[in-house]
Scaffold this motif. Structure first.
Motif, PDB file in Angstrom:
ATOM      1  N   THR A   3       0.816  -1.214   0.000  1.00 19.47           N
ATOM      2  CA  THR A   3       0.000   0.000   0.000  1.00 19.47           C
ATOM      3  C   THR A   3       0.852   1.268   0.000  1.00 19.47           C
ATOM      4  N   ALA A   4       2.129   1.126   0.270  1.00 16.77           N
ATOM      5  CA  ALA A   4       3.041   2.273   0.297  1.00 16.77           C
ATOM      6  C   ALA A   4       4.029   2.267  -0.869  1.00 16.77           C
ATOM      7  N   TYR A   5       3.748   1.489  -1.914  1.00 15.59           N
ATOM      8  CA  TYR A   5       4.720   1.358  -3.002  1.00 15.59           C
ATOM      9  C   TYR A   5       4.941   2.693  -3.716  1.00 15.59           C
ATOM     10  N   CYS A  45       9.297  -4.282  -4.241  1.00 16.77           N
ATOM     11  CA  CYS A  45       8.162  -4.304  -3.329  1.00 16.77           C
ATOM     12  C   CYS A  45       7.851  -5.753  -2.968  1.00 16.77           C
ATOM     13  N   ILE A  46       7.588  -6.000  -1.692  1.00 20.10           N
ATOM     14  CA  ILE A  46       7.160  -7.317  -1.228  1.00 20.10           C
ATOM     15  C   ILE A  46       5.957  -7.107  -0.313  1.00 20.10           C
ATOM     16  N   GLY A  47       4.824  -7.689  -0.680  1.00 20.25           N
ATOM     17  CA  GLY A  47       3.604  -7.597   0.111  1.00 20.25           C
ATOM     18  C   GLY A  47       2.610  -8.582  -0.454  1.00 20.25           C
ATOM     19  N   GLN A  48       1.478  -8.768   0.202  1.00 22.33           N
ATOM     20  CA  GLN A  48       0.563  -9.819  -0.227  1.00 22.33           C
ATOM     21  C   GLN A  48       0.096  -9.627  -1.668  1.00 22.33           C
ATOM     22  N   CYS A  97      -5.709  -4.981  -1.189  1.00 16.73           N
ATOM     23  CA  CYS A  97      -4.997  -5.374   0.028  1.00 16.73           C
ATOM     24  C   CYS A  97      -5.948  -5.432   1.220  1.00 16.73           C
ATOM     25  N   HIS A  98      -6.893  -4.491   1.257  1.00 16.65           N
ATOM     26  CA  HIS A  98      -7.827  -4.424   2.383  1.00 16.65           C
ATOM     27  C   HIS A  98      -9.117  -5.209   2.117  1.00 16.65           C
ATOM     28  N   GLY A 142      -8.476 -12.950   4.603  1.00 15.80           N
ATOM     29  CA  GLY A 142      -7.870 -14.285   4.469  1.00 15.80           C
ATOM     30  C   GLY A 142      -7.165 -14.451   3.144  1.00 15.80           C
ATOM     31  N   ALA A 143      -6.133 -13.632   2.913  1.00 15.44           N
ATOM     32  CA  ALA A 143      -5.468 -13.608   1.606  1.00 15.44           C
ATOM     33  C   ALA A 143      -4.897 -14.969   1.219  1.00 15.44           C
ATOM     34  N   VAL A 144      -4.258 -15.653   2.160  1.00 18.21           N
ATOM     35  CA  VAL A 144      -3.634 -16.941   1.838  1.00 18.21           C
ATOM     36  C   VAL A 144      -4.697 -17.984   1.527  1.00 18.21           C
TER      37      VAL A 144
END
Length: 328
Positions: free
Chosen positions: A214-216, A227-230, A265-266, A270-272
């Protein structure tokens, strides 16, 4: 030297498990294949935070390192999380010598397998010696790893890291000066904190990797590249669009892509669980299992997802991918 792949979304690869909670090699290959098919991932980080790295044994790490490096050979660079064993219970920190020995051995094994780099969390796992500061322990730990391997070493400050071990504008530079230390991923969307860290290592051959997608956009303005995030696992094409539009000078377009990244992202708790079910529906043989977490403070601990939430998020992510011309 900062590798070329520190540029755009680096997938924090989720982990496939069997019903008995052992590693599912067939499912892991399927996850990697699905990520390759997006044509948007710069590198593949296995034993990642959202891949439940705190639940890994030394043997699990060796198994997933070999599998990923073999499967992606000549396809894409692999980063391996090589910290020692710890379940993140701060009431039972581990012996520094044992933890460091495991980390060194796993880093050497990842190098033998052909990994492009190794990732290590800040060593909040270790019990400090009498009179030893967290910075002294951190320097000793990373110096031992740097002496043992020639691969690039990536630092990782996960969500909810012990504040005593969190790096600052004063403590990051001496760690970044260790030969072989290449970059840091910090799981924060705090632009002020990011700027302090990036500014403190300006002029060094060292990269800042945005650790919250969200901050990329904010990170790109500061000179960050990776960038590394879900979202780098769920929707890497849209994360990449933030960078490509920014690089083209299309700031309005980059902000629109960032807004889409943030919404997704929001959009699910349960992203996984969503990702595994979504891949299985699309013909990738991934089972729904995940290991229980001894500590649930880490943001990537998998949670359940209801049928209603799954259907709503699936419609949203597939519609948004189509809007960006990305394959589903």
């Amino acid at each position: 030297m900062i590798p070329d792949f520190v540029n755009g979304p680096i997938a924090n690869v989720f982990t496939a498990f069997n019903e008995d909670l052992s590693l599912d090699e067939r499912g892991q290959r399927a996850i990697l294949d699905a990520l390759v098919a997006t044509q948007s991932v710069s590198a593949y980080f296995v034993r990642s935070g959202m891949g439940q790295f705190y639940s890994f044994s030394v043997e699990d790490t060796r198994q997933i390192a070999k599998l990923a490096c073999d499967h992606l050979r000549d396809i894409g660079p692999v980063l391996v999380g090589c910290s020692g064993e710890w379940d993140r219970r701060r009431d039972r920190r581990v012996d520094a010598a044992v933890f460091t020995e495991q980390a060194v051995a796993l880093s050497q094994y990842a190098q033998e397998c052909g990994a492009a780099g190794v990732v290590h969390t800040l060593p909040e796992a270790i019990a400090l010696q009498k009179g030893q500061s967290p910075l002294e322990a951190t320097l000793a730990y990373f110096e031992a790893i740097a002496e043992a391997v020639s691969l690039p070493i990536f630092l990782y400050q996960p969500p909810n890291t012990d504040p005593d071990f969190c790096l600052t504008a004063e403590t990051l530079p001496p760690v970044a000066d260790i030969p072989g230390i290449t970059a840091i991923k910090v799981s924060t969307a705090d632009a002020g904190y990011m700027l302090d860290l990036v500014h403190s290592v300006r002029g060094k051959d060292f990269a800042y990797i945005v650790g919250n997608e969200t901050a990329y956009y904010a990170g790109l303005t500061m000179g960050a590249r990776g960038c590394i995030g879900q979202g780098c696992c769920l929707n890497p094409a849209i994360v990449r669009a933030v960078m490509t539009r920014f690089d083209a000078g299309d700031l309005e377009g980059a902000m629109e892509a960032q807004a889409a990244v943030n919404r997704l992202c929001h959009g699910t708790s349960g992203a996984v669980s969503f990702f595994k079910r979504w891949l299985a529906e699309r013909g990738y043989p991934v089972q729904p299992y995940h290991r229980p977490a001894a500590d649930t403070s880490y943001a990537g601990a998998p949670g359940p997802i209801s049928d209603a939430e799954y259907a709503a998020f699936k419609a949203d992510i597939e519609r948004t991918l189509a809007d960006f011309g990305a394959p589903v």
